[in-house]
Structures are given as C-alpha cells and as structure tokens.
Design an enzyme around this catalytic site. Structure first.
Site: not given
Ligand code: KIV
Length: 281
Positions: A62-63, A101, A131, A133, A199
């Site tokens: 999602d970067s 993501d 993925k 978070e 991270e």
C-alpha cells in the site's frame, strides 16, 4: 554486472524454474536457515526485472499510495487503486509469489470484510497471498483468511496505516512494548500467518522474535537478524528524495533519469533527434 549474476534464481526456487514460489518454499527456507529478499512492485515491467533477477516474493504494497499515487501517507489508497497494480505485477512475473497488501479500511471492520477484500485480490488480480497490518486485534481476520485458504503475511512494529496513533513514523517496540510485539507475533503465528514483516523495530527485538518463531520474519528497519529483508524498490534504486535511515541506495536512478531526460530535451530542441537511424521511410 554479468547476466549470469543478474539471472541467478535464489535458492528458494529449489533450482526449479517454471513454477511460482509457494508458502512451502518459504517455510523450507526458514528450516534451512536461508535468508531471502523481498521487494515491492507496482507494475509489470519492474515486476519482470525483479522476477528474472530471482526475487522470490514481490509485495504490491500500500506504499503505492505514496510512490505511485503521490499521497503523503498510505491511508488514502483503496482496493480499487491497488487491484490493477496487483494484476499487472502478477502478469509481469512468472516465478515470484505475489503478495497483495490490504489497504486501510478494507479489513479492520470484521473478518467478513477482510475475507471479501482478500478474495477480490485473489480472484480478480491473481494474488497468491495477502498482507495486513496489526497484532492481536486482527487475529479473527487472520484466522478467517487462513481457514478460507488464503496465505496471510502479517505486519508488526511501525505499521504505517496506524501513523496517526503513533504520532509519526517512529521506531516501535522499545522497552515494554517489545514484549507486546513478541506476544502479537506468537499469536499471529498460531493463527496461521505464514510470515511476519517487522518494520522499524530495534534489532535486538527483531532477533528475539526471529528465533522464537518458526515462520519467517521479514525485516525493514529491523536490523540484520531477520530471515528476510524487504525494501520499497524506489528507495533501493535511489528514486526517493529523503529515504529513511534503514534504506540503502543501491543505485542513483533519480540522477540517471534526470540526465537522460535532459539529454532527450536538449536533442529535441536542437533538432538532433530523431536521426535517420530512428526514422521510417
Ligand atoms: O506497503 C509496503 O510497501 C510495505 C512494506 C514496506 C513492508 O508494507
């Protein structure tokens, strides 16, 4: 660099071309104590380069919110924004596992919401894993996805979708919160996650988590002891203006592109391009 170096597949492929890396390969690498690289990808052309270089796992992060869409955080990007990028990375690669993501707001509400979003990435974009978070608060989501047959990569530490709770992009897991992160990691493993991104956490904590888990840890700003390392490709290639301390610049793509496009502009304005070599008759 010679082509034999650039085309060398990593050991994760087990010497086999013609098939994708699977979660079993990832698990076997941990058992053998083999380290591996992961990079982000958002389009077919760069995905093909990374795939042919032997990168075993490509993350459509999602970067993309920041490096593709120009937002100043990962929060605004949507499932519909990431879906075509994921499909392009799948089309551009043939050996790497492609991880999609799940963006902010697309899985937190309930396990049902997470399942619906992840199924879209698997069915419509062809992703091989997703993925998400968070720690214990997303365990029901992880369990729902895993029991539906969807491999889940977890993400702990500085989880950028929670930047407003953290009050900025800062190192996580120092002091007592390190024990909480360790507990989160163990619970995520028990819930069936096949790997976990760590991270921006202290290297000592990342090492402790790595030795305590049987699933691989993937570090970004987590020191040298994790099983794998991930970087955003624009960071490692030198496109990002002010990269974080944990980024190593392996190339100066921004400078190379600047010189190339200036040369093009100069030749166009001088009438020096195109020459007969680049002209049809
Ligand atoms: O979105 C992303 O690129 C990521 C990696 C940096 C781990 O989450």
């Amino acid at each position: 660099m010679s082509s034999s170096v650039t085309s060398r597949p990593t050991a994760l492929y087990g010497g086999q071309a013609g098939r994708r890396v699977t979660v079993r390969d990832i698990a076997a690498a941990k058992e053998r104590g083999e380290r591996w690289p992961m990079v982000t990808a958002y389009d077919a052309m760069t995905a093909r380069i990374f795939d042919e270089a032997g990168i075993p796992v490509l993350l459509v992060g999602d970067s993309a919110a920041m490096v593709v869409y120009g937002y100043d955080s990962t929060l605004p990007v949507s499932v519909d924004d990431l879906m075509p990028l994921t499909a392009a990375v799948v089309r551009g690669s043939s050996r790497a596992m492609v991880v999609a993501d799940l963006p902010f707001g697309s899985y937190q509400a309930s396990p049902q919401q997470a399942l619906e979003t992840a199924v879209r990435f698997m069915k419509e974009a062809g992703a091989h894993a997703v993925k998400l978070e968070g720690g214990r608060r997303v365990l029901p989501q992880v369990e729902a996805l895993v029991s539906a047959g969807i491999p889940v990569m977890a993400h702990l530490g500085l989880t950028p979708q929670s930047v407003n709770v953290f009050g900025g992009y800062r190192v996580q897991g120092r002091g007592q919160s390190g024990d909480e992160l360790m507990a989160d990691a163990k619970d995520l493993e028990a819930a069936g996650a096949f790997s976990v991104v760590l991270e921006c956490v202290p290297a000592e904590l990342a090492e402790r988590v790595t030795t305590s888990l049987s699933i691989p840890t993937i570090g970004i700003g987590a020191g040298p002891s994790t099983d794998a390392q991930v970087l955003v490709w624009q960071d490692l290639m030198g496109l990002t203006e002010r990269p974080a301390k944990f980024v190593k610049k392996y190339f100066n793509l921004a400078q190379e592109m600047d010189q190339a496009v200036r040369a093009f502009a100069d030749e166009v304005t001088a009438g020096a391009f195109p020459t007969p070599e680049h002209t049809y008759h």
